[in-house]
Design a protein around this motif. Structure first.
Motif, PDB file in Angstrom:
ATOM      1  N   PHE A 115       0.834  -1.204   0.000  1.00 38.54           N
ATOM      2  CA  PHE A 115       0.000   0.000   0.000  1.00 38.54           C
ATOM      3  C   PHE A 115       0.871   1.258   0.000  1.00 38.54           C
ATOM      4  CE2 PHE A 115      -3.453  -2.791   0.688  1.00 38.54           C
ATOM      5  CZ  PHE A 115      -4.640  -2.082   0.552  1.00 38.54           C
ATOM      6  N   ALA A 116       1.916   1.265   0.814  1.00 35.05           N
ATOM      7  CA  ALA A 116       2.772   2.452   0.903  1.00 35.05           C
ATOM      8  C   ALA A 116       3.437   2.756  -0.439  1.00 35.05           C
ATOM      9  CB  ALA A 116       3.833   2.254   1.985  1.00 35.05           C
ATOM     10  N   THR A 117       3.943   1.725  -1.107  1.00 35.39           N
ATOM     11  CA  THR A 117       4.630   1.927  -2.384  1.00 35.39           C
ATOM     12  C   THR A 117       3.676   2.464  -3.448  1.00 35.39           C
ATOM     13  OG1 THR A 117       6.152   0.106  -1.887  1.00 35.39           O
ATOM     14  CG2 THR A 117       6.024   0.830  -4.175  1.00 35.39           C
ATOM     15  N   THR A 118       2.533   1.812  -3.583  1.00 35.95           N
ATOM     16  CA  THR A 118       1.590   2.203  -4.630  1.00 35.95           C
ATOM     17  C   THR A 118       0.927   3.542  -4.327  1.00 35.95           C
ATOM     18  OG1 THR A 118       1.164  -0.099  -5.205  1.00 35.95           O
ATOM     19  CG2 THR A 118      -0.485   1.518  -5.889  1.00 35.95           C
ATOM     20  N   TRP A 119       0.449   3.719  -3.102  1.00 37.70           N
ATOM     21  CA  TRP A 119      -0.258   4.957  -2.766  1.00 37.70           C
ATOM     22  C   TRP A 119       0.692   6.157  -2.799  1.00 37.70           C
ATOM     23  CZ3 TRP A 119      -4.678   4.448   1.358  1.00 37.70           C
ATOM     24  CH2 TRP A 119      -5.622   3.511   0.893  1.00 37.70           C
ATOM     25  N   ALA A 120       1.953   5.968  -2.380  1.00 40.32           N
ATOM     26  CA  ALA A 120       2.926   7.059  -2.441  1.00 40.32           C
ATOM     27  C   ALA A 120       3.204   7.441  -3.898  1.00 40.32           C
ATOM     28  CB  ALA A 120       4.220   6.654  -1.751  1.00 40.32           C
ATOM     29  N   SER A 121       3.253   6.442  -4.777  1.00 42.14           N
ATOM     30  CA  SER A 121       3.475   6.706  -6.205  1.00 42.14           C
ATOM     31  C   SER A 121       2.317   7.511  -6.789  1.00 42.14           C
ATOM     32  CB  SER A 121       3.632   5.390  -6.970  1.00 42.14           C
ATOM     33  OG  SER A 121       4.722   4.644  -6.476  1.00 42.14           O
ATOM     34  N   ILE A 122       1.097   7.123  -6.435  1.00 41.84           N
ATOM     35  CA  ILE A 122      -0.086   7.833  -6.943  1.00 41.84           C
ATOM     36  C   ILE A 122      -0.157   9.243  -6.375  1.00 41.84           C
ATOM     37  CG2 ILE A 122      -2.616   7.848  -6.911  1.00 41.84           C
ATOM     38  CD1 ILE A 122      -2.463   4.776  -7.049  1.00 41.84           C
ATOM     39  N   LEU A 123       0.193   9.396  -5.110  1.00 42.25           N
ATOM     40  CA  LEU A 123       0.214  10.730  -4.497  1.00 42.25           C
ATOM     41  C   LEU A 123       1.218  11.619  -5.214  1.00 42.25           C
ATOM     42  CD1 LEU A 123      -0.628  12.728  -2.299  1.00 42.25           C
ATOM     43  CD2 LEU A 123       1.130  11.709  -0.805  1.00 42.25           C
ATOM     44  N   ALA A 124       2.371  11.063  -5.551  1.00 39.85           N
ATOM     45  CA  ALA A 124       3.393  11.838  -6.262  1.00 39.85           C
ATOM     46  C   ALA A 124       2.882  12.274  -7.630  1.00 39.85           C
ATOM     47  CB  ALA A 124       4.670  11.011  -6.401  1.00 39.85           C
ATOM     48  N   ILE A 125       2.179  11.371  -8.331  1.00 35.84           N
ATOM     49  CA  ILE A 125       1.602  11.718  -9.638  1.00 35.84           C
ATOM     50  C   ILE A 125       0.578  12.838  -9.475  1.00 35.84           C
ATOM     51  CG2 ILE A 125       0.135  10.876 -11.521  1.00 35.84           C
ATOM     52  CD1 ILE A 125       1.436   8.120 -11.123  1.00 35.84           C
ATOM     53  N   TYR A 126      -0.233  12.727  -8.430  1.00 37.20           N
ATOM     54  CA  TYR A 126      -1.268  13.746  -8.163  1.00 37.20           C
ATOM     55  C   TYR A 126      -0.630  15.099  -7.865  1.00 37.20           C
ATOM     56  CZ  TYR A 126      -5.511  15.826  -6.223  1.00 37.20           C
ATOM     57  OH  TYR A 126      -6.591  16.637  -5.992  1.00 37.20           O
TER      58      TYR A 126
END
Length: 285
Positions: A21-32
């Motif tokens: 969750f941390a890896t994927t959600w952090a990646s999406i947050l960075a894109i956002y």
């Protein structure tokens, strides 16, 4: 290889979920934060290479988590990860990996038409579309290893050993919540909050189908292929045949199509509530 116990299983599950969750959600947050979120409504893909790298990192979040847990947390190794293609014993499940998602896609179109949706003629699908979908599915199969090595190669088989349907239910709930970041960021379903309610049910159905392919073939690769066929061919087919239908409505119709396939697997006991052999082996550990 370190002896696998129920205690190490719990520890492994917790660390897996945290890392995935941390890896994927952090990646999406960075894109956002970059303000360059790929639009699900138009199908446009960002030209920013950083967005592409972050998207790939997010896709491989579950695989990274499974690798870290197997290698350094539980130290159980990769013997049961299903990394072999296993063509000789499991070749038929590669065929089912194509047929099962396609069956769900056909049912999706039929349900949409029955519900009154505007369904385009089959002539809307060109030879070029079919070729691009086939090639795209082959390309996306190894990419979706990033999800399936984690979900089906590690997590699902540990959630409820010996109880395939219960494992699929738990897996679907977790997998659905995992996709919340995609929805809230606008990457999927145009940030429609209704998708937050639908995703867990959709993922439960998917977990029944993909879990069945993984268990019976003893390989994660049929699950990777089926996941790719669903994401590329079925999504492309519904986009072509339901051009004027909103993405959230297509999502509901697709859920119904998947549910029919999953229900057939459950009612035919191909995915039973209780797998006595596996359950007894687990209890003896």
């Amino acid at each position: 290889m370190k002896e696998f116990t129920m205690k190490s299983n719990t520890k492994g599950l917790i660390w897996f979920l945290v890392i995935a969750f941390a890896t994927t959600w952090a990646s999406i947050l960075a894109i956002y934060i970059l303000g360059d979120v790929p639009s699900s409504g138009t199908g446009e893909v960002s030209s920013n290479p950083m967005v592409g790298l972050l998207s790939m990192l997010g896709t491989f979040g579950p695989a990274i988590a499974a690798f870290v847990v197997r290698k350094w947390v539980t130290r159980e190794g990769f013997k049961d990860a299903g990394l072999r293609f296993n063509f000789r014993a499991g070749w038929s499940y590669y065929i089912w990996a194509v047929l099962a998602p396609l069956a769900g896609g056909v049912i999706t179109i039929l349900v949409a038409g029955t519900a009154g949706a505007d369904v385009s003629n089959l002539s809307a699908i060109s030879t070029a579309d079919i070729i691009s979908w086939l090639v795209g599915s082959l390309i996306w199969t190894p990419i979706l290893f990033g999800e399936e090595f984690g979900w089906r190669g590690y997590l699902q088989q540990r959630l409820a050993p010996g109880r395939p349907l219960l494992a699929a239910i738990w897996m679907g709930l977790i997998w659905g919540i995992y996709h919340y970041a995609h929805v809230l960021s606008g990457i999927t379903m145009s940030a429609n909050p209704m998708a937050l309610l639908i995703y867990p049910f959709y993922c439960i159905m998917g977990s029944i189908i993909l879990g069945w392919l993984r268990d019976k073939s003893q390989s994660i690769w049929p699950a990777c292929l089926a996941h790719a066929v669903g994401n590329v061919i079925v999504s492309g087919m519904t986009a072509k045949l339901l051009p004027s239908v909103s993405d959230i409505s297509v999502f509901v119709f697709t859920l119904i199509g998947e549910a029919v396939v999953a229900l057939v697997l459950a009612l035919s006991r191909r995915v039973p509530w209780r797998d006595t052999e596996t359950l007894q082996a687990t209890l003896q550990v």
